[in-house]
Design a protein around this motif. Sequence first.
Motif, PDB file in Angstrom:
ATOM      1  N   LEU A 171      24.864 -16.574  48.549  1.00 18.00           N
ATOM      2  CA  LEU A 171      24.730 -17.171  47.306  1.00 18.00           C
ATOM      3  C   LEU A 171      26.044 -16.506  46.166  1.00 18.00           C
ATOM      4  O   LEU A 171      26.127 -15.286  46.505  1.00 18.00           O
ATOM      5  CB  LEU A 171      23.429 -17.083  46.685  1.00 18.00           C
ATOM      6  N   LEU A 172      26.692 -17.281  45.676  1.00 19.34           N
ATOM      7  CA  LEU A 172      27.901 -16.811  45.012  1.00 19.34           C
ATOM      8  C   LEU A 172      27.938 -17.148  43.635  1.00 19.34           C
ATOM      9  O   LEU A 172      27.902 -18.538  43.687  1.00 19.34           O
ATOM     10  CB  LEU A 172      29.263 -16.924  45.970  1.00 19.34           C
ATOM     11  N   ASP A 173      28.243 -16.552  42.684  1.00 18.65           N
ATOM     12  CA  ASP A 173      28.656 -16.930  41.362  1.00 18.65           C
ATOM     13  C   ASP A 173      29.705 -15.994  40.963  1.00 18.65           C
ATOM     14  O   ASP A 173      30.143 -14.963  41.751  1.00 18.65           O
ATOM     15  CB  ASP A 173      27.442 -17.121  40.536  1.00 18.65           C
ATOM     16  N   SER A 174      30.142 -15.967  39.628  1.00 14.91           N
ATOM     17  CA  SER A 174      31.098 -15.142  39.219  1.00 14.91           C
ATOM     18  C   SER A 174      30.667 -13.800  38.887  1.00 14.91           C
ATOM     19  O   SER A 174      31.710 -12.900  38.801  1.00 14.91           O
ATOM     20  CB  SER A 174      31.599 -15.639  37.771  1.00 14.91           C
ATOM     21  N   ASP A 175      29.532 -13.500  39.049  1.00 15.46           N
ATOM     22  CA  ASP A 175      29.062 -12.134  38.732  1.00 15.46           C
ATOM     23  C   ASP A 175      28.756 -11.566  40.199  1.00 15.46           C
ATOM     24  O   ASP A 175      28.938 -10.126  40.198  1.00 15.46           O
ATOM     25  CB  ASP A 175      27.743 -12.020  38.024  1.00 15.46           C
ATOM     26  N   ARG A 176      28.234 -12.101  41.145  1.00 21.66           N
ATOM     27  CA  ARG A 176      27.438 -11.581  42.183  1.00 21.66           C
ATOM     28  C   ARG A 176      27.398 -12.334  43.522  1.00 21.66           C
ATOM     29  O   ARG A 176      27.724 -13.444  43.449  1.00 21.66           O
ATOM     30  CB  ARG A 176      26.016 -11.139  41.939  1.00 21.66           C
ATOM     31  N   LEU A 177      27.351 -11.676  44.708  1.00 22.88           N
ATOM     32  CA  LEU A 177      26.994 -12.171  46.065  1.00 22.88           C
ATOM     33  C   LEU A 177      25.651 -11.766  46.565  1.00 22.88           C
ATOM     34  O   LEU A 177      25.507 -10.680  46.582  1.00 22.88           O
ATOM     35  CB  LEU A 177      28.452 -11.895  46.973  1.00 22.88           C
ATOM     36  N   ILE A 178      24.917 -12.558  47.117  1.00 21.55           N
ATOM     37  CA  ILE A 178      23.835 -12.236  47.703  1.00 21.55           C
ATOM     38  C   ILE A 178      24.089 -12.694  49.290  1.00 21.55           C
ATOM     39  O   ILE A 178      24.240 -14.005  49.289  1.00 21.55           O
ATOM     40  CB  ILE A 178      22.323 -12.822  47.334  1.00 21.55           C
ATOM     41  N   LEU A 179      23.741 -11.660  50.111  1.00 19.99           N
ATOM     42  CA  LEU A 179      23.961 -11.936  51.646  1.00 19.99           C
ATOM     43  C   LEU A 179      22.878 -12.673  52.394  1.00 19.99           C
ATOM     44  O   LEU A 179      21.742 -12.180  51.724  1.00 19.99           O
ATOM     45  CB  LEU A 179      24.427 -10.460  52.165  1.00 19.99           C
ATOM     46  N   PRO A 180      22.881 -13.309  53.196  1.00 17.39           N
ATOM     47  CA  PRO A 180      21.866 -13.889  53.930  1.00 17.39           C
ATOM     48  C   PRO A 180      21.514 -12.493  54.691  1.00 17.39           C
ATOM     49  O   PRO A 180      22.091 -11.618  55.124  1.00 17.39           O
ATOM     50  CB  PRO A 180      22.365 -14.959  54.794  1.00 17.39           C
ATOM     51  N   ALA A 181      19.959 -12.596  55.521  1.00 22.70           N
ATOM     52  CA  ALA A 181      19.387 -11.814  56.426  1.00 22.70           C
ATOM     53  C   ALA A 181      20.540 -11.882  57.634  1.00 22.70           C
ATOM     54  O   ALA A 181      20.711 -12.997  58.182  1.00 22.70           O
ATOM     55  CB  ALA A 181      17.957 -11.990  56.706  1.00 22.70           C
ATOM     56  N   TYR A 182      20.542 -10.748  58.155  1.00 18.52           N
ATOM     57  CA  TYR A 182      21.619 -10.648  59.343  1.00 18.52           C
ATOM     58  C   TYR A 182      20.651 -10.507  60.643  1.00 18.52           C
ATOM     59  O   TYR A 182      21.082 -10.984  61.636  1.00 18.52           O
ATOM     60  CB  TYR A 182      22.498  -9.498  59.455  1.00 18.52           C
ATOM     61  N   GLY A 183      19.533 -10.005  60.674  1.00 15.61           N
ATOM     62  CA  GLY A 183      18.503  -9.874  61.713  1.00 15.61           C
ATOM     63  C   GLY A 183      18.443 -11.369  62.442  1.00 15.61           C
ATOM     64  O   GLY A 183      18.059 -12.220  61.687  1.00 15.61           O
ATOM     65  N   THR A 184      17.896 -10.973  63.454  1.00 10.24           N
ATOM     66  CA  THR A 184      17.529 -12.271  64.402  1.00 10.24           C
ATOM     67  C   THR A 184      16.107 -12.750  64.002  1.00 10.24           C
ATOM     68  O   THR A 184      16.070 -14.116  63.836  1.00 10.24           O
ATOM     69  CB  THR A 184      17.286 -11.842  65.882  1.00 10.24           C
ATOM     70  N   PHE A 185      15.167 -12.106  63.825  1.00  9.34           N
ATOM     71  CA  PHE A 185      13.858 -12.775  63.538  1.00  9.34           C
ATOM     72  C   PHE A 185      13.479 -12.719  61.965  1.00  9.34           C
ATOM     73  O   PHE A 185      12.133 -12.787  61.639  1.00  9.34           O
ATOM     74  CB  PHE A 185      12.757 -11.854  64.165  1.00  9.34           C
ATOM     75  N   THR A 186      14.409 -13.003  61.066  1.00  2.17           N
ATOM     76  CA  THR A 186      14.124 -12.655  59.614  1.00  2.17           C
ATOM     77  C   THR A 186      13.982 -13.860  59.061  1.00  2.17           C
ATOM     78  O   THR A 186      14.382 -14.842  59.538  1.00  2.17           O
ATOM     79  CB  THR A 186      15.348 -12.014  58.757  1.00  2.17           C
ATOM     80  N   GLY A 187      12.696 -13.919  58.146  1.00  2.18           N
ATOM     81  CA  GLY A 187      12.616 -15.381  57.493  1.00  2.18           C
ATOM     82  C   GLY A 187      13.677 -15.639  56.194  1.00  2.18           C
ATOM     83  O   GLY A 187      14.712 -15.042  56.476  1.00  2.18           O
ATOM     84  N   GLY A 188      12.956 -16.204  55.351  1.00  2.06           N
ATOM     85  CA  GLY A 188      14.396 -16.573  54.316  1.00  2.06           C
ATOM     86  C   GLY A 188      13.490 -17.249  53.338  1.00  2.06           C
ATOM     87  O   GLY A 188      12.364 -17.596  53.051  1.00  2.06           O
ATOM     88  N   LEU A 189      14.034 -17.113  51.954  1.00  2.61           N
ATOM     89  CA  LEU A 189      13.632 -17.625  50.598  1.00  2.61           C
ATOM     90  C   LEU A 189      14.512 -18.744  50.291  1.00  2.61           C
ATOM     91  O   LEU A 189      15.742 -18.565  50.282  1.00  2.61           O
ATOM     92  CB  LEU A 189      13.660 -16.553  49.519  1.00  2.61           C
ATOM     93  N   ARG A 190      14.113 -19.798  50.000  1.00  3.26           N
ATOM     94  CA  ARG A 190      15.014 -21.083  49.671  1.00  3.26           C
ATOM     95  C   ARG A 190      15.543 -20.885  48.328  1.00  3.26           C
ATOM     96  O   ARG A 190      15.069 -20.287  47.311  1.00  3.26           O
ATOM     97  CB  ARG A 190      14.008 -22.431  49.362  1.00  3.26           C
ATOM     98  N   SER A 191      16.932 -21.341  48.235  1.00  6.03           N
ATOM     99  CA  SER A 191      17.566 -21.088  47.082  1.00  6.03           C
ATOM    100  C   SER A 191      17.037 -21.771  45.693  1.00  6.03           C
ATOM    101  O   SER A 191      17.498 -21.322  44.674  1.00  6.03           O
ATOM    102  CB  SER A 191      19.114 -21.678  47.261  1.00  6.03           C
ATOM    103  N   ASP A 192      16.111 -22.872  45.861  1.00  9.13           N
ATOM    104  CA  ASP A 192      15.552 -23.373  44.800  1.00  9.13           C
ATOM    105  C   ASP A 192      14.472 -22.591  44.183  1.00  9.13           C
ATOM    106  O   ASP A 192      13.665 -22.900  43.134  1.00  9.13           O
ATOM    107  CB  ASP A 192      15.316 -24.815  45.041  1.00  9.13           C
TER     108      ASP A 192
END
Length: 220
Positions: A171-192
């Motif tokens: 996720l990228l905007d003019s202030d920050r970048l948030i990286l995705p999880a790199y690990g194989t079995f990681t879950g995730g949080l939807r951007s909404d």
Amino acid sequence: MNVFDFTLAGAKLQALGSGALYWPDQRLLCVSDLHFGKAERAARHGGAQLPPYETHDTLTRLEADLAATGAATVVCLGDTFDDMTALHELTEAEALWIARLQAGRRWVWIEGNHDAGPIQLGGTHLAELPLPPLAFRHIARPGASGEVSGHYHPKARLRTRGQSLSRPCFLLDSDRLILPAYGTFTGGLRSDNTALSDLMRPEALAILTGAIPRPIPMPR
């Protein structure tokens, strides 16, 4: 090597399809939320019996990214281990593999909420790493600028051919970048999710991981 080029706070950066970030001018590779030992931790707590290969798979992808970029510095943005017990459950072969990857490189472990303490492996352990014009930390801070963080494991939900798909993303905007999880079995949080939609500016992009990293407007 397929990358998406962008600029944050004047720094020219590249999002790799693997979910790693590369800063060519600094020869710096950054990865977040590797969660080594997730399968072992799940088994230890009576959870789902996951195939016990996620550490090997994650290290294989990391080794490939290091070879492709020639990075001289590696920053791991926290939650490298699923918990501190998982650190001590590394096999000898895995510990030696990490040591080989560290050889000849500056290696920085950033403290995460899953591994909030010194990691007894080679390299340097820090709460965060200021490297102007950027600052590397585990969890984003409202009001920060030039910030690179992880923690949320962002994913973007897409609709294609009547189906709903979810893809790890930056996720990228003019202030920050948030990286995705790199690990194989990681879950995730939807951007909404409000934790992310409230944090990111309206013009934010989601850079989808995959063979060819692709930017889209951040789904909200």
